[in-house]
Design a protein around this motif. Structure first.
Motif, PDB file in Angstrom:
ATOM      1  N   LYS A  69       0.841  -1.209   0.000  1.00 51.70           N
ATOM      2  CA  LYS A  69       0.000   0.000   0.000  1.00 51.70           C
ATOM      3  C   LYS A  69       0.872   1.255   0.000  1.00 51.70           C
ATOM      4  CE  LYS A  69      -3.495  -0.354   3.091  1.00 51.70           C
ATOM      5  NZ  LYS A  69      -4.277  -0.965   4.195  1.00 51.70           N
ATOM      6  N   LYS A  70       1.946   1.214   0.779  1.00 51.08           N
ATOM      7  CA  LYS A  70       2.849   2.366   0.869  1.00 51.08           C
ATOM      8  C   LYS A  70       3.527   2.626  -0.478  1.00 51.08           C
ATOM      9  CE  LYS A  70       5.471   4.306   4.649  1.00 51.08           C
ATOM     10  NZ  LYS A  70       6.233   4.029   5.863  1.00 51.08           N
ATOM     11  N   THR A  71       3.947   1.558  -1.131  1.00 49.98           N
ATOM     12  CA  THR A  71       4.603   1.698  -2.441  1.00 49.98           C
ATOM     13  C   THR A  71       3.641   2.308  -3.458  1.00 49.98           C
ATOM     14  OG1 THR A  71       6.333   0.043  -2.175  1.00 49.98           O
ATOM     15  CG2 THR A  71       5.481   0.313  -4.391  1.00 49.98           C
ATOM     16  N   ILE A  72       2.393   1.848  -3.446  1.00 51.42           N
ATOM     17  CA  ILE A  72       1.388   2.392  -4.370  1.00 51.42           C
ATOM     18  C   ILE A  72       1.133   3.873  -4.055  1.00 51.42           C
ATOM     19  CG2 ILE A  72      -1.064   2.283  -5.031  1.00 51.42           C
ATOM     20  CD1 ILE A  72      -0.730  -0.855  -4.507  1.00 51.42           C
ATOM     21  N   ALA A  73       1.026   4.178  -2.756  1.00 52.84           N
ATOM     22  CA  ALA A  73       0.790   5.568  -2.343  1.00 52.84           C
ATOM     23  C   ALA A  73       1.955   6.469  -2.744  1.00 52.84           C
ATOM     24  CB  ALA A  73       0.569   5.631  -0.836  1.00 52.84           C
ATOM     25  N   ASN A  74       3.174   5.897  -2.791  1.00 49.98           N
ATOM     26  CA  ASN A  74       4.380   6.680  -3.119  1.00 49.98           C
ATOM     27  C   ASN A  74       4.796   6.530  -4.583  1.00 49.98           C
ATOM     28  OD1 ASN A  74       4.370   7.308  -0.438  1.00 49.98           O
ATOM     29  ND2 ASN A  74       6.102   6.037   0.124  1.00 49.98           N
ATOM     30  N   ASN A  75       3.830   6.523  -5.490  1.00 45.66           N
ATOM     31  CA  ASN A  75       4.113   6.483  -6.936  1.00 45.66           C
ATOM     32  C   ASN A  75       4.998   5.306  -7.360  1.00 45.66           C
ATOM     33  OD1 ASN A  75       3.532   9.658  -6.598  1.00 45.66           O
ATOM     34  ND2 ASN A  75       3.138   9.027  -8.692  1.00 45.66           N
ATOM     35  N   GLY A  76       4.803   4.164  -6.691  1.00 43.27           N
ATOM     36  CA  GLY A  76       5.536   2.962  -7.112  1.00 43.27           C
ATOM     37  C   GLY A  76       6.961   2.886  -6.596  1.00 43.27           C
ATOM     38  N   ASP A  77       7.339   3.774  -5.680  1.00 49.96           N
ATOM     39  CA  ASP A  77       8.687   3.724  -5.078  1.00 49.96           C
ATOM     40  C   ASP A  77       8.833   2.405  -4.307  1.00 49.96           C
ATOM     41  OD1 ASP A  77      11.095   4.126  -3.823  1.00 49.96           O
ATOM     42  OD2 ASP A  77      10.314   5.548  -2.345  1.00 49.96           O
ATOM     43  N   LEU A  78       9.829   1.616  -4.682  1.00 46.32           N
ATOM     44  CA  LEU A  78       9.968   0.264  -4.111  1.00 46.32           C
ATOM     45  C   LEU A  78      10.656   0.219  -2.745  1.00 46.32           C
ATOM     46  CD1 LEU A  78      10.867  -1.814  -7.301  1.00 46.32           C
ATOM     47  CD2 LEU A  78       8.724  -1.898  -6.017  1.00 46.32           C
ATOM     48  N   LYS A  79      11.080   1.355  -2.231  1.00 47.15           N
ATOM     49  CA  LYS A  79      11.802   1.348  -0.942  1.00 47.15           C
ATOM     50  C   LYS A  79      11.009   0.648   0.180  1.00 47.15           C
ATOM     51  CE  LYS A  79      14.642   4.126   2.165  1.00 47.15           C
ATOM     52  NZ  LYS A  79      14.274   3.370   3.351  1.00 47.15           N
ATOM     53  N   PRO A  80       9.700   0.950   0.351  1.00 49.07           N
ATOM     54  CA  PRO A  80       8.956   0.243   1.410  1.00 49.07           C
ATOM     55  C   PRO A  80       8.962  -1.278   1.234  1.00 49.07           C
ATOM     56  CG  PRO A  80       7.691   2.116   0.609  1.00 49.07           C
ATOM     57  CD  PRO A  80       8.855   1.963  -0.320  1.00 49.07           C
ATOM     58  N   ILE A  81       8.927  -1.732  -0.026  1.00 48.89           N
ATOM     59  CA  ILE A  81       8.951  -3.180  -0.312  1.00 48.89           C
ATOM     60  C   ILE A  81      10.312  -3.758   0.090  1.00 48.89           C
ATOM     61  CG2 ILE A  81       8.829  -4.949  -2.152  1.00 48.89           C
ATOM     62  CD1 ILE A  81       6.135  -3.654  -1.874  1.00 48.89           C
ATOM     63  N   LEU A  82      11.377  -3.099  -0.358  1.00 52.77           N
ATOM     64  CA  LEU A  82      12.738  -3.596  -0.081  1.00 52.77           C
ATOM     65  C   LEU A  82      13.028  -3.569   1.422  1.00 52.77           C
ATOM     66  CD1 LEU A  82      14.519  -1.807  -3.072  1.00 52.77           C
ATOM     67  CD2 LEU A  82      13.798  -4.195  -2.963  1.00 52.77           C
ATOM     68  N   ASP A  83      12.572  -2.519   2.099  1.00 55.13           N
ATOM     69  CA  ASP A  83      12.735  -2.456   3.565  1.00 55.13           C
ATOM     70  C   ASP A  83      11.947  -3.575   4.242  1.00 55.13           C
ATOM     71  OD1 ASP A  83      14.310  -0.248   3.240  1.00 55.13           O
ATOM     72  OD2 ASP A  83      12.829   1.216   3.941  1.00 55.13           O
ATOM     73  N   GLY A  84      10.752  -3.832   3.718  1.00 56.11           N
ATOM     74  CA  GLY A  84       9.895  -4.902   4.259  1.00 56.11           C
ATOM     75  C   GLY A  84      10.540  -6.263   4.120  1.00 56.11           C
ATOM     76  N   ILE A  85      11.205  -6.501   2.974  1.00 62.91           N
ATOM     77  CA  ILE A  85      11.895  -7.774   2.750  1.00 62.91           C
ATOM     78  C   ILE A  85      13.004  -7.961   3.794  1.00 62.91           C
ATOM     79  CG2 ILE A  85      13.478  -8.980   1.147  1.00 62.91           C
ATOM     80  CD1 ILE A  85      11.699  -7.855  -1.169  1.00 62.91           C
ATOM     81  N   GLU A  86      13.769  -6.892   4.029  1.00 60.63           N
ATOM     82  CA  GLU A  86      14.861  -6.966   5.026  1.00 60.63           C
ATOM     83  C   GLU A  86      14.300  -7.208   6.431  1.00 60.63           C
ATOM     84  OE1 GLU A  86      18.013  -7.327   4.185  1.00 60.63           O
ATOM     85  OE2 GLU A  86      17.197  -7.178   2.147  1.00 60.63           O
ATOM     86  N   GLU A  87      13.192  -6.526   6.736  1.00 59.30           N
ATOM     87  CA  GLU A  87      12.565  -6.673   8.058  1.00 59.30           C
ATOM     88  C   GLU A  87      12.080  -8.108   8.281  1.00 59.30           C
ATOM     89  OE1 GLU A  87       8.847  -4.737  10.466  1.00 59.30           O
ATOM     90  OE2 GLU A  87       9.829  -3.444   8.989  1.00 59.30           O
ATOM     91  N   LEU A  88      11.477  -8.689   7.240  1.00 56.22           N
ATOM     92  CA  LEU A  88      10.978 -10.072   7.346  1.00 56.22           C
ATOM     93  C   LEU A  88      12.134 -11.067   7.454  1.00 56.22           C
ATOM     94  CD1 LEU A  88       8.069  -9.893   4.757  1.00 56.22           C
ATOM     95  CD2 LEU A  88       7.796 -10.487   7.166  1.00 56.22           C
ATOM     96  N   LYS A  89      13.203 -10.807   6.709  1.00 51.21           N
ATOM     97  CA  LYS A  89      14.373 -11.698   6.762  1.00 51.21           C
ATOM     98  C   LYS A  89      14.971 -11.729   8.173  1.00 51.21           C
ATOM     99  CE  LYS A  89      16.087 -11.600   1.988  1.00 51.21           C
ATOM    100  NZ  LYS A  89      17.072 -10.961   1.088  1.00 51.21           N
ATOM    101  N   ALA A  90      14.912 -10.574   8.853  1.00 51.34           N
ATOM    102  CA  ALA A  90      15.497 -10.463  10.190  1.00 51.34           C
ATOM    103  C   ALA A  90      14.631 -11.114  11.279  1.00 51.34           C
ATOM    104  CB  ALA A  90      15.729  -8.993  10.527  1.00 51.34           C
ATOM    105  N   LYS A  91      13.368 -11.356  10.967  1.00 52.62           N
ATOM    106  CA  LYS A  91      12.451 -11.943  11.961  1.00 52.62           C
ATOM    107  C   LYS A  91      12.796 -13.408  12.213  1.00 52.62           C
ATOM    108  CE  LYS A  91       8.286  -9.135  11.823  1.00 52.62           C
ATOM    109  NZ  LYS A  91       6.849  -9.117  11.624  1.00 52.62           N
ATOM    110  N   LYS A  92      12.609 -13.841  13.457  1.00 57.00           N
ATOM    111  CA  LYS A  92      12.842 -15.252  13.809  1.00 57.00           C
ATOM    112  C   LYS A  92      11.564 -15.809  14.445  1.00 57.00           C
ATOM    113  CE  LYS A  92      17.379 -15.382  12.860  1.00 57.00           C
ATOM    114  NZ  LYS A  92      17.325 -14.451  11.735  1.00 57.00           N
ATOM    115  N   PRO A  93      10.553 -16.072  13.627  1.00 58.88           N
ATOM    116  CA  PRO A  93       9.300 -16.558  14.202  1.00 58.88           C
ATOM    117  C   PRO A  93       9.418 -17.969  14.757  1.00 58.88           C
ATOM    118  CG  PRO A  93       9.199 -16.614  11.808  1.00 58.88           C
ATOM    119  CD  PRO A  93      10.521 -16.006  12.164  1.00 58.88           C
ATOM    120  N   GLU A  94       8.607 -18.250  15.780  1.00 64.87           N
ATOM    121  CA  GLU A  94       8.656 -19.572  16.407  1.00 64.87           C
ATOM    122  C   GLU A  94       7.371 -20.357  16.156  1.00 64.87           C
ATOM    123  OE1 GLU A  94       9.634 -18.757  20.470  1.00 64.87           O
ATOM    124  OE2 GLU A  94      11.582 -17.912  19.914  1.00 64.87           O
TER     125      GLU A  94
END
Length: 225
Positions: A49-74
């Protein structure tokens, strides 16, 4: 006694292609919504939603990928959520958003109180993920996006066309002001795992007529489910 028939836009699209058994299951869920149902893929959806709101800027997507990679769910549910969310964000990078959405600055509109429209006596909850307006040659246009994230339930083109048609109808009936025009090319149904963006079909009249028939079936099953 007047009945209140209610169905969400994504469930209506699902219903349109479902088996009889699944149609009954969808209606039962709509009749008695589970208040404790946990929403899946929240991070992925918010970043898209953030990327769409920001004219397709992929930064929120790329940041989200890094954030998910760092998560250690149990917990198993969290493990699945992380895995599917990562997949969804990576796939979204490959989706080609309309040029208009990426090249012309737009303003995100606050969602109106009314999230639905009535079709054949059925309240269809549209609730777009992003509603925006933009100016082209002095004229104001509005559009909106509905995002669908489901690995095991990818919408086909027809289902996606129903969604974009309903977005168009909703914007015209609920959102657009007198000096604003709803742009068909910016009423978007985005299916992330289908990796596609579908706009309003050329034969909008037929799509709406189909949806009216689907709503009649929703009522018929509702009365016996």
């Amino acid at each position: 006694m007047e009945r209140n028939y209610v169905i969400s836009i994504n469930q209506l699209a699902d219903f349109s292609r479902a088996t009889d058994a699944k149609k009954r299951r969808i209606i039962k869920q709509q009749k008695v919504p589970n208040k404790f149902l946990v929403a899946w893929y929240q991070l992925a959806k918010s970043r898209i939603k953030k990327t769409i709101a920001n004219n397709g800027d992929l930064k929120p997507i790329l940041d989200g990928i890094e954030e998910l990679k760092a998560k250690k769910p149990e917990k198993q549910r969290q493990i699945i959520d992380r895995m599917v969310s990562l997949d969804a964000l990576k796939r979204f990078i490959n989706i080609k958003l309309p040029k208009l959405l990426k090249e012309i600055p737009h303003e995100v509109i606050k969602k109106p109180k009314s999230k639905s429209i009535i079709i054949n006596g059925v309240e269809v909850i549209i609730s777009p993920d992003v509603i925006f307006k933009l100016k082209i040659e002095g004229k104001t246009y509005i559009g909106a996006v509905k995002v669908h994230i489901s690995k095991n339930n990818v919408f086909d083109n027809q289902q996606s066309r129903y969604i974009s048609s309903l977005i168009y109808k909703y914007l015209n009936e609920v959102v657009a002001k007198e000096d604003e025009e709803v742009m068909k090319d910016l009423c978007l149904s985005i299916d992330v795992f289908g990796e596609k963006v579908i706009t309003v079909p050329k034969n909008l009249k037929k799509a709406i007529a189909d949806i009216e028939v689907i709503c009649e079936e929703v009522k018929a099953i509702w009365n016996v489910a």
